[in-house]
Motif scaffolding. Structure first.
Motif, PDB file in Angstrom:
ATOM      1  N   UNK A 301      -8.513  -3.465  -3.366  1.00 21.97           N
ATOM      2  CA  UNK A 301      -8.305  -4.722  -4.096  1.00 21.97           C
ATOM      3  C   UNK A 301      -6.811  -4.990  -4.277  1.00 21.97           C
ATOM      4  N   UNK A 302      -6.129  -5.124  -3.142  1.00 26.36           N
ATOM      5  CA  UNK A 302      -4.707  -5.437  -3.174  1.00 26.36           C
ATOM      6  C   UNK A 302      -4.516  -6.954  -3.032  1.00 26.36           C
ATOM      7  N   UNK A 350      -4.985   3.653  -9.843  1.00 27.04           N
ATOM      8  CA  UNK A 350      -3.955   2.722  -9.432  1.00 27.04           C
ATOM      9  C   UNK A 350      -3.012   2.329 -10.539  1.00 27.04           C
ATOM     10  N   UNK A 351      -1.746   2.148 -10.187  1.00 26.24           N
ATOM     11  CA  UNK A 351      -0.717   1.683 -11.102  1.00 26.24           C
ATOM     12  C   UNK A 351       0.251   0.811 -10.310  1.00 26.24           C
ATOM     13  N   UNK A 358       0.750  -5.190  -6.608  1.00 25.83           N
ATOM     14  CA  UNK A 358      -0.356  -4.412  -6.076  1.00 25.83           C
ATOM     15  C   UNK A 358      -0.414  -3.045  -6.722  1.00 25.83           C
ATOM     16  N   UNK A 359      -1.305  -2.199  -6.219  1.00 27.22           N
ATOM     17  CA  UNK A 359      -1.585  -0.909  -6.851  1.00 27.22           C
ATOM     18  C   UNK A 359      -1.221   0.256  -5.941  1.00 27.22           C
ATOM     19  N   UNK A 360      -0.525   1.221  -6.530  1.00 29.12           N
ATOM     20  CA  UNK A 360      -0.289   2.506  -5.881  1.00 29.12           C
ATOM     21  C   UNK A 360      -1.391   3.437  -6.351  1.00 29.12           C
ATOM     22  N   UNK A 361      -2.223   3.896  -5.445  1.00 27.30           N
ATOM     23  CA  UNK A 361      -3.415   4.658  -5.821  1.00 27.30           C
ATOM     24  C   UNK A 361      -3.328   6.128  -5.424  1.00 27.30           C
TER      25      UNK A 361
END
Length: 427
Positions: A301-302, A350-351, A358-361
């Motif tokens: 979900x980016x 994710x953060x 977007x998210x770093x997972x």
């Protein structure tokens, strides 16, 4: 730096490390090159006129094998001894296969450098013997498996299970026979496509040892061609016939004159061929890429990037840890942008780091892969090899281990974004 002739003899699976030889003022030298350390001369033994040759490089780029002259004044009769060299430990002489050896050289090495194969010249009329060396294991003589005069070792499978090469029943090496060696079965003859075929050379083998190729002379004066052999088959197949079964028959008389190599996964053959007009390189895809995905996607979900699409990441190649041939493929990136491929042993919900979208997972510890600057092409695609033997801050990847990967890239403007993530469980 002052050499007048440089010959590369080995390249790592990632393409980042090279081994070879160079000559300068009558002396021969061996080297290992990498982007980080540049040229590193391989140790030579002290002597009046020392000589050393690098013959092969392990797939992980850590180990060089070859032959070194221990003493003497350059006479061709002075013994060469087989060696294994590592960046960390320097040169290590391997045991001489047997008494009376005049010249020995290590010729092939598996992916991690644990197993080494080579030849030992025994002198007339005994010919040449092949050997397989492994730390803590008795030296293996190929002549003890099958009586022959001359052995030439060409290649070691990446997983260390199969040696391929040729042997001859006389001291002249004419009408040679192709062989493969395994620890359990010893030397086995590789059957050529037709009765009367002979003089094989330049063998290569897939990473798992299941597919072997080599150049040979066809019977009845039909010229040179390439054979393809599947382990356990009653006979090998001429490449021409194989192309016909693949629906791509040759329309002209082509001489496959040798120097062919097969990819680690056994799918692709590259080599040199010629016809009446010219010589050329060729590439044959024997089978399509496996439809089995090598990775499992997550963190999908980016937000869309400046191209209007979500950048995705998946793994290609093979997830077999012993073959060290996994590749990351990022798509839907902005054209000609840069970033990094990241790896971790853990995944998170994710953060969003400051200045990014977007998210770093990937969880801590987070590792940037060595030499993996993500640089997309005009179509927005970036690929890179994962050197499983040199992940920063971790031990080499082993079977059963799971790693997660994600791309972090620069987008239009002063922002950065993330690709989707992919997890890979190695076998």
């Amino acid at each position: 730096p002052t050499a007048f002739q440089v010959t590369p003899t080995g390249i790592s699976a990632s393409g980042d490390v090279i081994a070879g030889n160079y000559f300068d003022v009558g002396e021969e030298f061996a080297f290992r090159w990498s982007p980080e350390s540049g040229i590193r001369q391989i140790d030579r033994l002290p002597s009046d006129q020392p000589g050393i040759r690098a013959v092969a490089l392990s797939a992980d780029g850590r180990v060089v094998v070859g032959g070194v002259r221990a003493d003497g004044n350059g006479s061709p009769n002075v013994p060469f001894e087989p060696y294994r060299w590592t960046l960390e430990g320097g040169i290590e002489l391997l045991p001489i296969p047997q008494a009376g050896v005049r010249r020995v050289s290590a010729s092939a090495v598996d992916a991690t450098g644990a197993r080494v194969a080579g030849e030992a010249r025994l002198g007339f009329p005994l010919g040449t013997d092949g050997f397989v060396f492994e730390e803590g294991v008795p030296l293996v003589s190929l002549q003890s498996s099958l009586s022959a005069r001359i052995y030439v070792v060409d290649y070691f499978s990446a997983d260390g299970t199969v040696v391929v090469g040729t042997f001859a029943e006389n001291n002249f090496g004419s009408e040679t026979t192709a062989f493969l060696w395994t620890e359990t079965q010893g030397v086995e003859v590789i059957p050529l496509p037709n009765p009367g075929d002979f003089a094989v050379r330049d063998l290569s083998v897939s990473g798992d040892g299941q597919r072997v190729i080599g150049a040979y002379w066809r019977a009845a004066g039909e010229g040179r061609s390439l054979f393809v052999y599947e382990r356990g088959a009653a006979s090998s197949t001429d490449l021409r016939d194989l192309l016909s079964t693949l629906g791509d028959p040759l329309t002209e008389d082509i001489d496959f004159s040798g120097g062919a190599r097969i990819s680690v996964d056994g799918r692709v053959i590259v080599g040199y061929a010629s016809n009446e007009a010219r010589g050329f390189g060729y590439r044959v895809v024997l089978e399509p890429a496996s439809g089995t995905p090598q990775s499992t996607p997550f963190c999908t979900m980016q937000p869309a990037n400046s191209t209007g699409a979500v950048a995705s990441l998946e793994a290609a190649g093979t997830n077999q840890a012993r073959l060290n041939a996994l590749e990351l493929v990022a798509t839907n990136l902005p054209p000609e942008t840069f970033g990094y491929f990241l790896a971790s042993e853990t995944a998170t919900a994710g953060s969003t780091p400051a200045g990014s979208m977007g998210s770093l997972c990937l969880g801590e510890p987070l590792r940037g892969l060595l030499l993996t600057l993500m640089l997309s092409d005009a179509s927005g695609t970036s690929t890179d090899f994962v050197d499983q033997q040199a992940l920063p801050g971790s031990m080499p990847v082993v079977a059963g281990q799971t790693l997660s990967f994600q791309g972090w890239f620069r987008d239009v403007g002063a922002t950065s974004r993330f690709t989707t993530a992919a997890s890979v469980t190695f076998e």
